[in-house]
Design an enzyme around this catalytic site. Structure first.
Site, mmCIF file in Angstrom:
data_model
loop_
_atom_site.group_PDB
_atom_site.id
_atom_site.type_symbol
_atom_site.label_atom_id
_atom_site.label_comp_id
_atom_site.label_asym_id
_atom_site.label_seq_id
_atom_site.Cartn_x
_atom_site.Cartn_y
_atom_site.Cartn_z
ATOM 1 C CG ASP A 46 -3.363 5.835 2.264
ATOM 2 O OD1 ASP A 46 -2.966 4.637 1.908
ATOM 3 O OD2 ASP A 46 -2.796 6.303 3.196
ATOM 4 C CG ASP A 83 -2.833 -2.283 4.099
ATOM 5 O OD1 ASP A 83 -3.135 -2.637 5.271
ATOM 6 O OD2 ASP A 83 -3.145 -1.424 3.040
ATOM 7 N NE ARG A 86 -11.982 3.285 4.363
ATOM 8 C CZ ARG A 86 -11.869 4.199 5.297
ATOM 9 N NH1 ARG A 86 -12.761 4.969 5.575
ATOM 10 N NH2 ARG A 86 -10.824 4.168 6.169
ATOM 11 C CG ASP A 145 -1.793 1.173 1.274
ATOM 12 O OD1 ASP A 145 -2.175 1.613 0.234
ATOM 13 O OD2 ASP A 145 -2.423 1.547 2.161
ATOM 14 C CD GLU A 192 -5.652 0.818 0.831
ATOM 15 O OE1 GLU A 192 -5.474 -0.282 1.598
ATOM 16 O OE2 GLU A 192 -5.262 2.212 1.038
ATOM 17 C CE LYS A 221 -0.065 3.709 3.062
ATOM 18 N NZ LYS A 221 -0.838 3.972 4.118
#
Length: 492
Positions: free
Chosen positions: A338, A279, A342, A261, A340, A268
């Site tokens: 970011d 992740d 969900r 991620d 993502e 990020k």
């Protein structure tokens, strides 16, 4: 996968021929001195007169004191602190702690107060968990302790049939999660996780379906596709099914599987990208729990949905402001790429709901807000009241810290979008971030289906020093809870 060899014995601890004999120490009460805890086969006579204070043995959790094997047939002795607690959790932690701190010892006998089948099981499980090591990325010239295939024996009061079967399967499940999560992201993309699922299913009553990017497009998985669009390694949805003919209950497990991620175009900061190979812990967890259910032969149907994508920035990546249509037809304005996890979970939960399972549990390293609220060791739990209570009780029974959190109705207003059915995040308003994510996911659960959401962002990785059976790195958190939940559902 490195596996220790587990066994039990009813022999006197003084006569075992292990490299190290492990004996438990209890802290003193009311300021008194620490004491040796008798093993299930009785006290070790050679240690009866040992002055624990003189060697600094206090009985504190995780303390390990090494001694020569004087008066016993074992080569050496190790005194492990049991702490003041009693019961399976304390025995599991002490056994795991001892084995974790004896990484190069080939054979270990644990002479702990394991005078019941439950305590023997806890000691075997803890020891197997503590024997974990990960060496995939170590170079050929690496020096220092390297764990081999250890032989671990637990002293029991009487013979226990098949005592090692369940602990070994549970430890293997945790090892699978930890191996996958510890693997560098460059070596583990979505298709690689799919290959692992296929390999794990070999020889077991499991079926595996892998949906590639073409199938995802055809079947309307817009969340997984949207998150994975920016990567050269395309997304996958892997469905692993365990369906014994006699099962009357169906447990659906949905796992977030972001193999790396970067944050996507909502990039990020560099420091926050470190560790983002973890992740995909949710997907690894639901895979391992389903494999364990099959190996244990549980009489419950379990389906795992591994929602796999790599979240990367590129010219093809989803932009902030784009609208995605998820599996249940709901549209989402992506305000933050970011947020993502969900999005992929929404697809998986909607698909799982179509099968009308008796319960859906999703597992995800979902929010930094979970860490802020509950720290690094306690999982956040949300969802339907009855299932939340059940999951909380099951987690407590296997000593995995968990805490229920609310899903306030007033947060629905923050998910409103002017152009779509909802937004995926409220940029600039971090309040209740863990709860807002839960409210988002709630919209993808089929009507009337009990649901529980596990946010494991902090507990998924141990970033500090070792404790109990855990060393640094991936923890395999919640896989033991899910296995026990499946066992409980079969009983109903």
């Amino acid at each position: 996968m490195v596996r220790p060899t587990l066994s039990t014995t009813t022999s006197s601890p003084a006569t075992v021929t292990a490299d190290v004999l492990v004996v438990g120490v209890r802290p003193g009460t009311d300021g008194g001195p620490a004491t040796l805890a008798p093993s299930a086969a009785g006290p070790v006579d050679a240690l009866t007169d040992l002055d624990l204070a003189s060697i600094g043995a206090t009985g504190a959790k995780d303390q390990l004191v090494r001694l020569p094997g004087t008066g016993v047939t074992a080569t050496g002795i190790a005194l492990v602190g049991l702490g003041s607690a009693t019961g399976p959790a304390a025995i599991r932690a002490a056994a795991g702690s001892a084995v974790r701190q004896l990484p190069t010892v080939a054979s270990i006998t644990l002479a702990l107060p394991t005078d019941s089948a439950e305590l023997v099981d806890a000691a075997l499980e803890g020891a197997a968990l503590g024997a974990y090591s990960f060496a995939r990325h170590k170079g050929a010239g690496t020096t220092g302790p390297t764990r081999g295939d250890q032989e671990i024996t637990v002293v029991a009061a009487s013979d226990v049939d098949d005592a090692t079967v369940r602990p070994a399967i549970v430890a293997d499940a945790a090892t699978l999660v930890r191996d996958l999560v510890n693997t560098a992201a460059g070596d583990l993309g979505p298709a690689d996780v799919a290959d692992v699922a296929l390999a794990q299913a070999e020889g077991l009553p499991l079926t595996v379906e892998v949906l590639d990017e073409t199938a995802l497009e055809e079947q309307g998985f817009g969340g997984i596709l949207g998150v994975g669009r920016g990567s050269e390694r395309p997304p996958r949805l892997v469905v692993v099914r365990y369906a014994p003919e006699s099962a009357t209950k169906h447990l659906a497990l949905v796992g977030k599987g972001i193999t790396f991620d970067s944050g996507g175009l909502s990039l990020k900061p560099a420091g926050s990208m470190l560790g983002m190979k973890t992740d995909m812990t949710g997907a690894a967890t639901v895979l391992a729990a389903t494999v364990a259910a099959a190996r244990l032969g549980l009489d419950v149907r379990v389906t795992a949905w591994l929602c796999l994508a790599e979240n990367m920035p590129s010219g093809s990546a989803t932009r902030p402001g784009d609208v995605l249509t998820l599996k249940n037809g709901k549209t989402v304005e992506v305000t933050n790429t970011d947020a993502e996890g969900r999005l992929v979970l929404g697809d998986g939960m909607a698909a799982a709901s179509l099968e009308q399972p008796d319960a859906i549990v999703d597992v995800a390293t979902l929010t930094g807000a979970q860490v802020v609220a509950l720290g690094d060791r306690t999982t956040g739990l949300m969802g339907s009241d009855d299932l939340v209570a059940q999951v909380r009780a099951v987690a407590a029974s296997v000593a995995e810290p968990i805490w229920p959190m609310p899903l306030p109705e007033e947060l629905d207003a923050r998910l409103a979008s002017e152009i779509a059915d909802m937004v995926n995040a409220t940029v600039g308003n971090p309040a209740g971030g863990m709860l807002l994510a839960g409210k988002f996911l709630e919209r993808f659960v089929g009507e009337g289906i009990p649901w529980a959401h596990l946010d494991i962002a902090g507990p998924s990785e141990n970033k500090g020093g070792g404790y109990g059976w855990l060393g640094k790195g991936a923890t395999g958190v919640m896989v033991r809870t899910l296995i026990s939940l499946a066992e409980e559902l079969q009983a109903k």
